[in-house]
Scaffold this motif. Structure first.
Motif, PDB file in Angstrom:
ATOM      1  N   VAL A 104       4.188   9.062  -7.320  1.00  0.00           N
ATOM      2  CA  VAL A 104       4.828  10.348  -7.009  1.00  0.00           C
ATOM      3  C   VAL A 104       6.300  10.295  -7.401  1.00  0.00           C
ATOM      4  O   VAL A 104       6.820  11.206  -8.049  1.00  0.00           O
ATOM      5  CB  VAL A 104       4.652  10.706  -5.521  1.00  0.00           C
ATOM      6  CG1 VAL A 104       5.425  11.969  -5.168  1.00  0.00           C
ATOM      7  CG2 VAL A 104       3.182  10.856  -5.176  1.00  0.00           C
ATOM      8  N   VAL A 105       6.970   9.227  -7.018  1.00  0.00           N
ATOM      9  CA  VAL A 105       8.380   9.071  -7.364  1.00  0.00           C
ATOM     10  C   VAL A 105       8.550   9.057  -8.885  1.00  0.00           C
ATOM     11  O   VAL A 105       9.456   9.710  -9.429  1.00  0.00           O
ATOM     12  CB  VAL A 105       8.963   7.786  -6.730  1.00  0.00           C
ATOM     13  CG1 VAL A 105      10.351   7.482  -7.249  1.00  0.00           C
ATOM     14  CG2 VAL A 105       8.968   7.896  -5.214  1.00  0.00           C
ATOM     15  N   ALA A 106       7.666   8.373  -9.585  1.00  0.00           N
ATOM     16  CA  ALA A 106       7.760   8.286 -11.040  1.00  0.00           C
ATOM     17  C   ALA A 106       7.568   9.645 -11.704  1.00  0.00           C
ATOM     18  O   ALA A 106       8.333  10.010 -12.611  1.00  0.00           O
ATOM     19  CB  ALA A 106       6.730   7.290 -11.572  1.00  0.00           C
ATOM     20  N   VAL A 107       6.562  10.417 -11.272  1.00  0.00           N
ATOM     21  CA  VAL A 107       6.339  11.711 -11.930  1.00  0.00           C
ATOM     22  C   VAL A 107       7.431  12.719 -11.580  1.00  0.00           C
ATOM     23  O   VAL A 107       7.787  13.555 -12.418  1.00  0.00           O
ATOM     24  CB  VAL A 107       4.930  12.304 -11.667  1.00  0.00           C
ATOM     25  CG1 VAL A 107       3.848  11.374 -12.200  1.00  0.00           C
ATOM     26  CG2 VAL A 107       4.702  12.642 -10.217  1.00  0.00           C
ATOM     27  N   VAL A 108       7.989  12.642 -10.381  1.00  0.00           N
ATOM     28  CA  VAL A 108       9.115  13.523 -10.042  1.00  0.00           C
ATOM     29  C   VAL A 108      10.310  13.184 -10.933  1.00  0.00           C
ATOM     30  O   VAL A 108      10.984  14.080 -11.456  1.00  0.00           O
ATOM     31  CB  VAL A 108       9.481  13.429  -8.547  1.00  0.00           C
ATOM     32  CG1 VAL A 108      10.813  14.119  -8.262  1.00  0.00           C
ATOM     33  CG2 VAL A 108       8.391  14.039  -7.687  1.00  0.00           C
ATOM     34  N   ALA A 109      10.571  11.897 -11.134  1.00  0.00           N
ATOM     35  CA  ALA A 109      11.687  11.486 -11.988  1.00  0.00           C
ATOM     36  C   ALA A 109      11.473  11.932 -13.430  1.00  0.00           C
ATOM     37  O   ALA A 109      12.390  12.472 -14.071  1.00  0.00           O
ATOM     38  CB  ALA A 109      11.865   9.973 -11.918  1.00  0.00           C
ATOM     39  N   LEU A 110      10.277  11.736 -13.949  1.00  0.00           N
ATOM     40  CA  LEU A 110       9.990  12.163 -15.324  1.00  0.00           C
ATOM     41  C   LEU A 110      10.084  13.683 -15.467  1.00  0.00           C
ATOM     42  O   LEU A 110      10.664  14.194 -16.432  1.00  0.00           O
ATOM     43  CB  LEU A 110       8.607  11.684 -15.754  1.00  0.00           C
ATOM     44  CG  LEU A 110       8.455  10.185 -15.966  1.00  0.00           C
ATOM     45  CD1 LEU A 110       6.992   9.820 -16.190  1.00  0.00           C
ATOM     46  CD2 LEU A 110       9.305   9.743 -17.143  1.00  0.00           C
ATOM     47  N   GLY A 111       9.512  14.388 -14.522  1.00  0.00           N
ATOM     48  CA  GLY A 111       9.590  15.840 -14.551  1.00  0.00           C
ATOM     49  C   GLY A 111      11.015  16.339 -14.418  1.00  0.00           C
ATOM     50  O   GLY A 111      11.430  17.280 -15.103  1.00  0.00           O
ATOM     51  N   GLY A 112      11.771  15.716 -13.530  1.00  0.00           N
ATOM     52  CA  GLY A 112      13.166  16.096 -13.353  1.00  0.00           C
ATOM     53  C   GLY A 112      13.980  15.893 -14.617  1.00  0.00           C
ATOM     54  O   GLY A 112      14.816  16.726 -14.978  1.00  0.00           O
ATOM     55  N   ALA A 113      13.722  14.802 -15.321  1.00  0.00           N
ATOM     56  CA  ALA A 113      14.424  14.551 -16.585  1.00  0.00           C
ATOM     57  C   ALA A 113      14.064  15.624 -17.621  1.00  0.00           C
ATOM     58  O   ALA A 113      14.942  16.130 -18.332  1.00  0.00           O
ATOM     59  CB  ALA A 113      14.080  13.164 -17.112  1.00  0.00           C
ATOM     60  N   ALA A 114      12.791  16.002 -17.675  1.00  0.00           N
ATOM     61  CA  ALA A 114      12.368  17.038 -18.619  1.00  0.00           C
ATOM     62  C   ALA A 114      12.985  18.386 -18.264  1.00  0.00           C
ATOM     63  O   ALA A 114      13.493  19.100 -19.142  1.00  0.00           O
ATOM     64  CB  ALA A 114      10.841  17.142 -18.631  1.00  0.00           C
ATOM     65  N   GLY A 115      12.957  18.745 -16.981  1.00  0.00           N
ATOM     66  CA  GLY A 115      13.525  20.018 -16.554  1.00  0.00           C
ATOM     67  C   GLY A 115      15.027  20.092 -16.765  1.00  0.00           C
ATOM     68  O   GLY A 115      15.552  21.105 -17.248  1.00  0.00           O
ATOM     69  N   ALA A 116      15.728  19.030 -16.426  1.00  0.00           N
ATOM     70  CA  ALA A 116      17.179  19.011 -16.616  1.00  0.00           C
ATOM     71  C   ALA A 116      17.538  19.057 -18.098  1.00  0.00           C
ATOM     72  O   ALA A 116      18.515  19.708 -18.489  1.00  0.00           O
ATOM     73  CB  ALA A 116      17.779  17.766 -15.954  1.00  0.00           C
ATOM     74  N   ARG A 127       0.839  -1.214   0.000  1.00  0.00           N
ATOM     75  CA  ARG A 127       0.000   0.000   0.000  1.00  0.00           C
ATOM     76  C   ARG A 127       0.862   1.246   0.000  1.00  0.00           C
ATOM     77  O   ARG A 127       0.565   2.221  -0.679  1.00  0.00           O
ATOM     78  CB  ARG A 127      -0.953   0.004   1.193  1.00  0.00           C
ATOM     79  CG  ARG A 127      -2.158  -0.899   1.001  1.00  0.00           C
ATOM     80  CD  ARG A 127      -3.225  -0.646   2.062  1.00  0.00           C
ATOM     81  NE  ARG A 127      -2.760  -0.765   3.434  1.00  0.00           N
ATOM     82  CZ  ARG A 127      -2.682  -1.898   4.119  1.00  0.00           C
ATOM     83  NH1 ARG A 127      -3.066  -3.032   3.575  1.00  0.00           N
ATOM     84  NH2 ARG A 127      -2.250  -1.900   5.370  1.00  0.00           N
ATOM     85  N   SER A 128       1.940   1.218   0.755  1.00  0.00           N
ATOM     86  CA  SER A 128       2.841   2.353   0.804  1.00  0.00           C
ATOM     87  C   SER A 128       3.476   2.600  -0.563  1.00  0.00           C
ATOM     88  O   SER A 128       3.554   3.726  -1.027  1.00  0.00           O
ATOM     89  CB  SER A 128       3.922   2.127   1.850  1.00  0.00           C
ATOM     90  OG  SER A 128       4.832   3.186   1.846  1.00  0.00           O
ATOM     91  N   TRP A 129       3.929   1.549  -1.210  1.00  0.00           N
ATOM     92  CA  TRP A 129       4.527   1.690  -2.540  1.00  0.00           C
ATOM     93  C   TRP A 129       3.490   2.168  -3.550  1.00  0.00           C
ATOM     94  O   TRP A 129       3.780   3.025  -4.382  1.00  0.00           O
ATOM     95  CB  TRP A 129       5.167   0.399  -3.008  1.00  0.00           C
ATOM     96  CG  TRP A 129       5.573   0.506  -4.451  1.00  0.00           C
ATOM     97  CD1 TRP A 129       5.034  -0.146  -5.498  1.00  0.00           C
ATOM     98  CD2 TRP A 129       6.579   1.364  -5.001  1.00  0.00           C
ATOM     99  NE1 TRP A 129       5.634   0.240  -6.665  1.00  0.00           N
ATOM    100  CE2 TRP A 129       6.589   1.179  -6.383  1.00  0.00           C
ATOM    101  CE3 TRP A 129       7.461   2.288  -4.449  1.00  0.00           C
ATOM    102  CZ2 TRP A 129       7.458   1.857  -7.233  1.00  0.00           C
ATOM    103  CZ3 TRP A 129       8.319   2.967  -5.300  1.00  0.00           C
ATOM    104  CH2 TRP A 129       8.307   2.742  -6.668  1.00  0.00           C
ATOM    105  N   ARG A 130       2.286   1.618  -3.483  1.00  0.00           N
ATOM    106  CA  ARG A 130       1.236   2.044  -4.422  1.00  0.00           C
ATOM    107  C   ARG A 130       0.909   3.516  -4.245  1.00  0.00           C
ATOM    108  O   ARG A 130       0.561   4.188  -5.203  1.00  0.00           O
ATOM    109  CB  ARG A 130      -0.018   1.199  -4.241  1.00  0.00           C
ATOM    110  CG  ARG A 130       0.157  -0.198  -4.820  1.00  0.00           C
ATOM    111  CD  ARG A 130      -1.105  -0.979  -4.847  1.00  0.00           C
ATOM    112  NE  ARG A 130      -2.168  -0.231  -5.512  1.00  0.00           N
ATOM    113  CZ  ARG A 130      -3.444  -0.519  -5.419  1.00  0.00           C
ATOM    114  NH1 ARG A 130      -3.815  -1.536  -4.681  1.00  0.00           N
ATOM    115  NH2 ARG A 130      -4.352   0.174  -6.055  1.00  0.00           N
ATOM    116  N   ALA A 131       1.019   4.034  -3.034  1.00  0.00           N
ATOM    117  CA  ALA A 131       0.743   5.450  -2.789  1.00  0.00           C
ATOM    118  C   ALA A 131       1.915   6.331  -3.237  1.00  0.00           C
ATOM    119  O   ALA A 131       1.706   7.389  -3.818  1.00  0.00           O
ATOM    120  CB  ALA A 131       0.455   5.677  -1.311  1.00  0.00           C
ATOM    121  N   GLN A 132       3.134   5.903  -2.963  1.00  0.00           N
ATOM    122  CA  GLN A 132       4.305   6.725  -3.256  1.00  0.00           C
ATOM    123  C   GLN A 132       4.935   6.458  -4.619  1.00  0.00           C
ATOM    124  O   GLN A 132       5.620   7.329  -5.153  1.00  0.00           O
ATOM    125  CB  GLN A 132       5.367   6.523  -2.169  1.00  0.00           C
ATOM    126  CG  GLN A 132       4.939   7.030  -0.817  1.00  0.00           C
ATOM    127  CD  GLN A 132       4.589   8.503  -0.834  1.00  0.00           C
ATOM    128  OE1 GLN A 132       5.323   9.328  -1.354  1.00  0.00           O
ATOM    129  NE2 GLN A 132       3.442   8.833  -0.275  1.00  0.00           N
TER     130      GLN A 132
END
Length: 161
Positions: free
Chosen positions: A35-47, A27-32
């Motif tokens: 979030v981790v995935a979109v931060v990583a994708l966004g970070g790659a786009a921003g960088a 449940r913890s992984w399904r919740a987080q």
């Protein structure tokens, strides 16, 4: 002070083992996880956008790092607009803020490069320029976020009338 209750488990018996069981971990992984995935994708786009800016507006060796200064100021201005919009105007999906605010803008703005630029200027014998840049970047970033948020709030208020 009271005696510890042996039935209450504060810490896992073994590092990395959740005493509440695999269902809780899942449940913890399904919740987080998202979030981790979109931060990583966004970070790659921003960088990537930041890297593109450094290629379009390169800084000469020993030159003033204008590109980094402007990238940080623009990124801070965008976060000022974005935060007003997602807090005052628009009820955003729960992943929008982590994706765009933390990911894209966190990857786009580059305070680590700013620190390296200051170090290069000082090591290159341009201490005054390095110290000026050291002060100018946070001032520009704070001014940009404040001005952008203020203007956005006023525009939103004016539009609602």
């Amino acid at each position: 002070m009271s005696a510890p209750n042996p039935e209450v488990v504060d810490e896992p018996a073994e590092p990395g083992v959740d005493p509440r069981g695999p269902a809780r971990r899942w449940r913890s992984w399904r919740a987080q996880g998202p979030v981790v995935a979109v931060v990583a994708l966004g970070g790659a786009a921003g960088a990537s956008a930041r890297y593109a800016a450094s290629q379009v507006w390169p800084v000469a060796a020993g030159g003033f790092p204008w590109t980094t200064l402007w990238v940080n100021a623009v990124g801070c201005a965008v976060i000022g607009v974005f935060m007003v919009l997602v807090t005052d105007v628009w009820a955003a999906h729960r992943l929008v803020r982590p994706f765009f605010g933390t990911g894209v803008l966190g990857g786009f703005t580059t305070f680590s490069t700013y620190a390296v630029d200051v170090h290069r200027l000082v090591d290159g014998g341009r201490s005054r320029t390095g110290l000026g840049y050291l002060a100018a970047t946070p001032c520009a970033a704070l001014a940009a976020v404040w001005l952008a948020a203020t203007v956005t709030r006023r525009l939103v208020a004016w539009r609602r009338r």
